[in-house]
Design a protein around this motif. Structure first.
Motif, PDB file in Angstrom:
ATOM      1  N   ARG A 751       0.835  -1.193   0.000  1.00 13.05           N
ATOM      2  CA  ARG A 751       0.000   0.000   0.000  1.00 13.05           C
ATOM      3  C   ARG A 751       0.874   1.249   0.000  1.00 13.05           C
ATOM      4  O   ARG A 751       2.043   1.215   0.359  1.00 13.05           O
ATOM      5  CB  ARG A 751      -0.922   0.005   1.233  1.00 13.05           C
ATOM      6  CG  ARG A 751      -1.923  -1.156   1.257  1.00 13.05           C
ATOM      7  CD  ARG A 751      -2.733  -1.139   2.540  1.00 13.05           C
ATOM      8  NE  ARG A 751      -3.674  -2.250   2.595  1.00 13.05           N
ATOM      9  CZ  ARG A 751      -4.889  -2.227   2.051  1.00 13.05           C
ATOM     10  NH1 ARG A 751      -5.304  -1.117   1.434  1.00 13.05           N
ATOM     11  NH2 ARG A 751      -5.684  -3.270   2.130  1.00 13.05           N
ATOM     12  N   VAL A 752       0.233   2.343  -0.389  1.00 14.32           N
ATOM     13  CA  VAL A 752       0.880   3.656  -0.327  1.00 14.32           C
ATOM     14  C   VAL A 752      -0.065   4.594   0.437  1.00 14.32           C
ATOM     15  O   VAL A 752      -1.291   4.527   0.273  1.00 14.32           O
ATOM     16  CB  VAL A 752       1.189   4.192  -1.744  1.00 14.32           C
ATOM     17  CG1 VAL A 752      -0.083   4.399  -2.558  1.00 14.32           C
ATOM     18  CG2 VAL A 752       1.953   5.511  -1.664  1.00 14.32           C
ATOM     19  N   THR A 753       0.502   5.469   1.314  1.00 17.66           N
ATOM     20  CA  THR A 753      -0.312   6.402   2.102  1.00 17.66           C
ATOM     21  C   THR A 753      -0.392   7.734   1.373  1.00 17.66           C
ATOM     22  O   THR A 753       0.637   8.351   1.032  1.00 17.66           O
ATOM     23  CB  THR A 753       0.302   6.605   3.495  1.00 17.66           C
ATOM     24  OG1 THR A 753       0.418   5.319   4.138  1.00 17.66           O
ATOM     25  CG2 THR A 753      -0.573   7.521   4.338  1.00 17.66           C
ATOM     26  N   LEU A 754      -1.601   8.193   1.137  1.00 19.11           N
ATOM     27  CA  LEU A 754      -1.841   9.460   0.429  1.00 19.11           C
ATOM     28  C   LEU A 754      -1.876  10.605   1.430  1.00 19.11           C
ATOM     29  O   LEU A 754      -1.964  10.399   2.653  1.00 19.11           O
ATOM     30  CB  LEU A 754      -3.139   9.328  -0.355  1.00 19.11           C
ATOM     31  CG  LEU A 754      -3.131   8.191  -1.401  1.00 19.11           C
ATOM     32  CD1 LEU A 754      -4.485   8.101  -2.099  1.00 19.11           C
ATOM     33  CD2 LEU A 754      -2.032   8.386  -2.418  1.00 19.11           C
ATOM     34  N   PRO A 755      -1.843  11.867   0.942  1.00 21.52           N
ATOM     35  CA  PRO A 755      -1.709  13.015   1.850  1.00 21.52           C
ATOM     36  C   PRO A 755      -2.751  13.064   2.956  1.00 21.52           C
ATOM     37  O   PRO A 755      -2.453  13.475   4.085  1.00 21.52           O
ATOM     38  CB  PRO A 755      -1.839  14.208   0.913  1.00 21.52           C
ATOM     39  CG  PRO A 755      -1.300  13.693  -0.383  1.00 21.52           C
ATOM     40  CD  PRO A 755      -1.739  12.280  -0.466  1.00 21.52           C
ATOM     41  N   GLY A 756      -3.948  12.662   2.710  1.00 23.11           N
ATOM     42  CA  GLY A 756      -4.977  12.733   3.751  1.00 23.11           C
ATOM     43  C   GLY A 756      -4.894  11.578   4.735  1.00 23.11           C
ATOM     44  O   GLY A 756      -5.753  11.455   5.605  1.00 23.11           O
ATOM     45  N   GLY A 757      -3.902  10.720   4.597  1.00 25.14           N
ATOM     46  CA  GLY A 757      -3.759   9.592   5.513  1.00 25.14           C
ATOM     47  C   GLY A 757      -4.406   8.310   5.017  1.00 25.14           C
ATOM     48  O   GLY A 757      -4.315   7.258   5.668  1.00 25.14           O
ATOM     49  N   ARG A 758      -5.057   8.384   3.869  1.00 31.35           N
ATOM     50  CA  ARG A 758      -5.710   7.181   3.351  1.00 31.35           C
ATOM     51  C   ARG A 758      -4.660   6.259   2.715  1.00 31.35           C
ATOM     52  O   ARG A 758      -3.814   6.717   1.944  1.00 31.35           O
ATOM     53  CB  ARG A 758      -6.771   7.566   2.331  1.00 31.35           C
ATOM     54  CG  ARG A 758      -7.604   6.381   1.819  1.00 31.35           C
ATOM     55  CD  ARG A 758      -8.626   6.863   0.816  1.00 31.35           C
ATOM     56  NE  ARG A 758      -9.536   7.823   1.378  1.00 31.35           N
ATOM     57  CZ  ARG A 758     -10.630   7.516   2.084  1.00 31.35           C
ATOM     58  NH1 ARG A 758     -10.926   6.263   2.286  1.00 31.35           N
ATOM     59  NH2 ARG A 758     -11.412   8.467   2.564  1.00 31.35           N
ATOM     60  N   ALA A 759      -4.728   4.970   3.039  1.00 32.08           N
ATOM     61  CA  ALA A 759      -3.805   3.983   2.457  1.00 32.08           C
ATOM     62  C   ALA A 759      -4.465   3.355   1.231  1.00 32.08           C
ATOM     63  O   ALA A 759      -5.565   2.809   1.332  1.00 32.08           O
ATOM     64  CB  ALA A 759      -3.442   2.914   3.463  1.00 32.08           C
ATOM     65  N   ALA A 760      -3.817   3.449   0.111  1.00 30.35           N
ATOM     66  CA  ALA A 760      -4.358   2.887  -1.135  1.00 30.35           C
ATOM     67  C   ALA A 760      -3.532   1.660  -1.542  1.00 30.35           C
ATOM     68  O   ALA A 760      -2.305   1.670  -1.464  1.00 30.35           O
ATOM     69  CB  ALA A 760      -4.333   3.930  -2.240  1.00 30.35           C
ATOM     70  N   ARG A 761      -4.239   0.594  -1.963  1.00 30.05           N
ATOM     71  CA  ARG A 761      -3.570  -0.643  -2.362  1.00 30.05           C
ATOM     72  C   ARG A 761      -2.887  -0.463  -3.718  1.00 30.05           C
ATOM     73  O   ARG A 761      -3.459   0.096  -4.659  1.00 30.05           O
ATOM     74  CB  ARG A 761      -4.562  -1.794  -2.449  1.00 30.05           C
ATOM     75  CG  ARG A 761      -3.900  -3.150  -2.661  1.00 30.05           C
ATOM     76  CD  ARG A 761      -4.927  -4.241  -2.871  1.00 30.05           C
ATOM     77  NE  ARG A 761      -5.826  -4.391  -1.754  1.00 30.05           N
ATOM     78  CZ  ARG A 761      -5.542  -5.079  -0.646  1.00 30.05           C
ATOM     79  NH1 ARG A 761      -4.360  -5.653  -0.518  1.00 30.05           N
ATOM     80  NH2 ARG A 761      -6.434  -5.166   0.319  1.00 30.05           N
ATOM     81  N   ILE A 762      -1.643  -0.926  -3.805  1.00 21.60           N
ATOM     82  CA  ILE A 762      -0.900  -0.873  -5.061  1.00 21.60           C
ATOM     83  C   ILE A 762      -1.149  -2.183  -5.815  1.00 21.60           C
ATOM     84  O   ILE A 762      -1.066  -3.271  -5.245  1.00 21.60           O
ATOM     85  CB  ILE A 762       0.604  -0.693  -4.812  1.00 21.60           C
ATOM     86  CG1 ILE A 762       0.858   0.604  -4.021  1.00 21.60           C
ATOM     87  CG2 ILE A 762       1.381  -0.686  -6.126  1.00 21.60           C
ATOM     88  CD1 ILE A 762       2.297   0.767  -3.599  1.00 21.60           C
ATOM     89  N   THR A 763      -1.450  -2.061  -7.084  1.00 20.17           N
ATOM     90  CA  THR A 763      -1.672  -3.240  -7.938  1.00 20.17           C
ATOM     91  C   THR A 763      -0.428  -3.488  -8.776  1.00 20.17           C
ATOM     92  O   THR A 763       0.051  -2.587  -9.476  1.00 20.17           O
ATOM     93  CB  THR A 763      -2.884  -3.009  -8.853  1.00 20.17           C
ATOM     94  OG1 THR A 763      -4.045  -2.804  -8.039  1.00 20.17           O
ATOM     95  CG2 THR A 763      -3.107  -4.214  -9.767  1.00 20.17           C
ATOM     96  N   TYR A 764       0.085  -4.741  -8.659  1.00 22.19           N
ATOM     97  CA  TYR A 764       1.251  -5.138  -9.436  1.00 22.19           C
ATOM     98  C   TYR A 764       0.783  -6.153 -10.481  1.00 22.19           C
ATOM     99  O   TYR A 764       0.427  -7.292 -10.154  1.00 22.19           O
ATOM    100  CB  TYR A 764       2.317  -5.779  -8.551  1.00 22.19           C
ATOM    101  CG  TYR A 764       2.891  -4.828  -7.528  1.00 22.19           C
ATOM    102  CD1 TYR A 764       4.032  -4.086  -7.808  1.00 22.19           C
ATOM    103  CD2 TYR A 764       2.288  -4.671  -6.281  1.00 22.19           C
ATOM    104  CE1 TYR A 764       4.574  -3.223  -6.866  1.00 22.19           C
ATOM    105  CE2 TYR A 764       2.818  -3.809  -5.330  1.00 22.19           C
ATOM    106  CZ  TYR A 764       3.954  -3.087  -5.634  1.00 22.19           C
ATOM    107  OH  TYR A 764       4.491  -2.217  -4.709  1.00 22.19           O
TER     108      TYR A 764
END
Length: 850
Positions: A751-764
């Motif tokens: 995952r990567v954390t976006l500026p607002g603190g939301r963690a978004a799943r990275i797709t490989y």
């Protein structure tokens, strides 16, 4: 001495005498009817070239008896004085007999007690072309004696066999050929093959009717396969014979001598003589002017079930057909009606297959072992038997306890040799004798060796422990009526079979005279059951399920118990069986006679053949491994206990359980035991690191690696439920190098954390840059998009509208804000007015996670 009727062999007799005076061996080839059977031994005896008794070996009891009677008659003296015979069940030969006709089997038995044949000066093997196994063995043993005692004369006399190989075998001895007295025989063939549903006896009666219509003026000799066909043909011809004043006579080896003589000797009326192939050679029947040839014979073969010689109906060879036809031309021109087509005749084999190539060799190998020959394959056979047949014979004899590991005769084997029957039956009698039931064991052995006593047995109406025990009771009933034919027939028994059993059991019981009596009366059923098992240890069978007639065999395969069998036990011995062809399928095995077996009997007799087997089968319904403990005899399961497998249980084979679980799991596939998305994400991350950071040498993970990880995951487990509780992805991680495991989360985070603190799943996704999808507002305040692989690779951003559809896909976030956001902002404001769409996204704050 009476005046002798000249015979075709007579002019050759001086050469025969001279050859055996000069040398020790001779091959004589002369057609049937030439007179070699009686004239050659007489000429040798009269000339004094033989120092000792002359034994003439005959393949059949009938031929031996008739030849001896004829030669004694020619000498004008009583049978048994200077000429006699010895056959099974009968001996007419006094102490001064110089010429003795014996069956081949009798000579082999004599060799057990007298291996040098002291007092015998010559062995003449008559009708050697028939190539009986006992004849081959007798000739070979005679050759061995001759090497040690060169004064022994050997002669092989044949009607059709090629003489040269036989002469080479006998030390390149002389080979002489005599002429026969032959008259023309007119051959007539059937116009078309016999109809499959037309009884053979109908064709015989029709052929007899044709001969009578054409003016028959002598006897008719009809060749049929066996006694059963003779009985049916006699019934079919009886009305015709009565109408035209003919007698019907029968001729086969099991008939009493008086009935055989009635068929052979001239009578007051014309005769229809119904015969097996005993009349094919050796025996001359005066008065025969026509032959009817069925083209069939019962030929000795080996039953893989009973281990006994069997008789199978099959087409005769062209050589046999020629000999049969020649019986019509002994005294005058004659006719031969063949009940088969010319094409059928022309496609038959030229000669019969020698028994040494098609028969069971157990008895022969046992006799050789008794004579000191441990390796039957190295024995000097005239024609070597197949290696596979010798191996099977040795294996059976070892299983019966008759031979030891080196092939030498054991004490048990020596006791078995007392009984002149197949080794299986000898073993049966020895075991019955040991258990105090020797006399009854002799009857059972005789019953096994002969055809069934009861004719046309239907479905069993009662049950019991043994079909042989039931037949033993039937035989006892026949004995109570003193074996009188009419009364035996009234009991529903076959008279010929019953008398044959009586002859054999008497012979066997004579060998029990020194057997000690048991102190207590034995349990007869148990003693005989154990005896049958001792003779047939490889024929144990078990019902597939209780009450069923389908059997599982200890040697592998299946069979069916005949409806006529009375045996109701679950475990039994298949004593007598046959292959039967099924429509559209391969042949199946039908067990006609069986005997019950108690499990403890196997422990008593064959504890070394019992073994405990632990198996770990897969229970597909319960999705788990089970542990099955079996008590096994050969390939047959006698007892079975089943329970769920527990790898941690005392004595459990955890590795075997894991292997069984792994086999079932691999058959289902690795993805069935993990979250499919989690597995694909892990594999995508690992593949990304392989491509983005080649210096790390990250391994490729394909199907083989997945299966290996799943197998490793099975250790200590026994069910799919346990596997599903385990983590296949973690098992894959555990297989990576430790350093790579630590760097994987850094180089390819989930995952990567976006500026607002939301963690978004990275797709490989293999072959594509990694990506992340989130609402466009979540990227407010972020000048550039996130990167992975230590900043080497920018993530592809899927910028989503509030409806979760992408309004832009880009890896250049700064360029998006500058070039595309203004126009996209106006459209988003119109469609989603309640959402904030600031003019400067870099200065804006992302919406809160709530």
């Amino acid at each position: 001495s009476p005046t002798l009727t000249p015979l075709p062999i007579d002019p050759l007799l001086p050469e025969i005498v001279g050859a055996l005076r000069r040398g020790s061996s001779l091959v004589l080839e002369a057609p049937p009817g030439a007179g070699k059977t009686t004239r050659v031994p007489r000429a040798l005896d009269d000339a004094g070239v033989v120092d000792g008794q002359i034994l003439v070996l005959e393949p059949r009891r009938l031929a031996a008896r008739l030849a001896a009677a004829r030669l004694a008659d020619e000498r004008g003296e009583p049978l048994g004085e200077s000429v006699g015979y010895r056959v099974r069940f009968e001996e007419v030969a006094g102490p001064r007999a110089r010429i003795v006709f014996v069956t081949e089997g009798l000579l082999l038995r004599r060799l057990l007690d007298d291996p040098r044949l002291d007092g015998v000066g010559a062995i003449l093997c008559d009708e050697f072309h028939e190539r009986h196994l006992q004849g081959d063995l007798a000739l070979a043993l005679g050759r061995r004696i001759q090497r040690a005692r060169p004064s022994l004369k050997l002669a092989a006399m044949s009607a059709t066999l090629e003489a040269a190989p036989l002469a080479r075998y006998l030390g390149d001895c002389p080979s002489l050929r005599g002429e026969g007295r032959r008259f023309d025989v007119a051959l007539e063939y059937a116009e078309r093959p016999p109809a499959p549903d037309r009884p053979l006896e109908s064709d015989v009666a029709q052929a007899v009717r044709k001969l009578i219509a054409d003016g028959l003026d002598g006897d008719v000799l009809v060749f049929l396969p066996g006694a059963a066909e003779i009985r049916r043909a006699a019934a079919a011809c009886a009305p015709l014979a009565e109408q035209h004043g003919l007698d019907v006579a029968t001729l086969h080896g099991d008939l009493p001598p008086a009935e055989q003589d009635r068929a052979i000797k001239p009578g007051a009326r014309r005769k229809i003589i119904l015969s097996t192939n005993v009349a094919e050679t050796s025996v001359t029947i005066e008065g025969v002017v026509a032959v009817i040839d069925s083209g069939l014979a019962r030929v000795a073969a080996h039953s893989p079930w009973s281990g006994l010689p069997t008789l199978r109906v099959q087409r005769i060879s062209r050589a046999s057909a020629t000999q049969r036809a020649g019986r019509a031309g002994r005294l005058r021109p004659g006719r031969c009606l063949r009940l088969y087509t010319r094409h059928d005749h022309d496609t038959r084999p030229a000669q019969e297959t020698p028994e040494v190539r098609r028969s069971d060799l157990a008895e022969a190998v046992l006799l050789l072992a008794a004579s000191g020959e441990r390796d039957a394959a190295a024995f000097d056979w005239f024609e070597s038997p197949p290696d596979a047949a010798l191996d099977a014979a040795r294996a059976l004899l070892a299983r019966l306890g008759a031979l030891d590991g080196s092939g030498a005769l054991t004490d048990l084997g020596r006791r078995m040799l007392r009984f002149p029957v197949h080794p299986r039956l000898a073993r049966l009698v020895v075991e019955a004798e040991r258990r105090g039931a020797g006399r009854e064991g002799c009857v059972v052995a005789a019953l096994v060796g002969e055809q069934e006593l009861a004719r046309n047995r239907g479905p069993a109406k009662v049950s019991g422990p043994s079909d042989l025990g039931a037949e033993l009771e039937l035989f006892a009933e026949a004995e109570r009526v003193r074996l009188q034919p009419d009364r035996v027939r009234a009991l529903g028994l076959d008279v010929g079979a019953t008398l044959a059993v009586d002859r054999v059991r008497r012979q066997l019981q004579r060998e029990l005279k020194n057997s000690p009596r048991p102190p207590e009366k034995p349990d007869l059923d148990a003693a005989l059951g154990l005896a049958v098992l001792a003779g047939y240890p490889d024929r144990v069978a078990r019902r597939r399920k209780p009450g069923a007639r389908e059997l599982v065999l200890s040697g592998g395969g299946t069979a069916r118990l005949a409806d006529s069998s009375v045996v109701d036990a679950e475990l039994l011995v298949a004593v007598d069986a046959e292959e039967r062809a099924s429509a559209g399928r391969a042949g199946s095995v039908l067990v006609r006679r069986a005997s019950a077996v108690e499990p403890e009997w196997l422990i008593d007799l064959y504890a070394d053949r019992l073994r405990e087997v632990v198996e770990h089968p897969w229970n597909a319904e319960a999705e788990r491994v089970e542990v099955v403990r079996k008590l096994v005899y050969d390939q047959l399961t006698l007892d079975e206990k089943r329970a769920p497998a527990r790898p941690d249980a005392p004595g459990a084979d955890a590795e075997a359980i894991a292997r069984a679980l792994a086999a079932a799991a691999l058959d289902r596939g690795p993805r069935a035991f993990t979250d499919g998305d989690a597995l694909e994400r892990f594999l995508g991350r690992l593949e990304f690191v392989r491509a983005a950071c080649p210096e790390l040498n990250a391994p490729a993970v394909g199907d083989a690696e997945l299966r290996a990880a799943l197998e490793a995951l099975c250790a200590g487990a026994s069910s799919f439920a346990e596997l599903r509780e385990r983590n296949l992805v973690e098992a894959l991680r555990a297989r990576l190098d430790g350093s790579l495991r630590r760097q994987l989360d850094e180089l390819a985070p989930e995952r990567v954390t976006l500026p607002g603190g939301r963690a978004a799943r990275i797709t490989y996704t293999p072959g594509q840059p990694p990506s992340v999808a989130s609402r466009l507002q979540n990227f407010f305040g972020l000048r550039e998009g996130p990167r992975v692989a230590r900043g080497r690779v920018a993530l592809t951003l899927h910028l989503l509208a509030p409806n979760q559809r992408a309004v832009q896909v880009t890896s250049d976030l700064a360029g998006f804000w500058q070039r595309h956001y203004p126009s996209i902002r106006r459209e988003l404001m119109r469609r989603y007015p309640r959402h904030a769409w600031p003019e400067d996204p870099l200065a804006a704050r992302p919406p809160s996670r709530t």
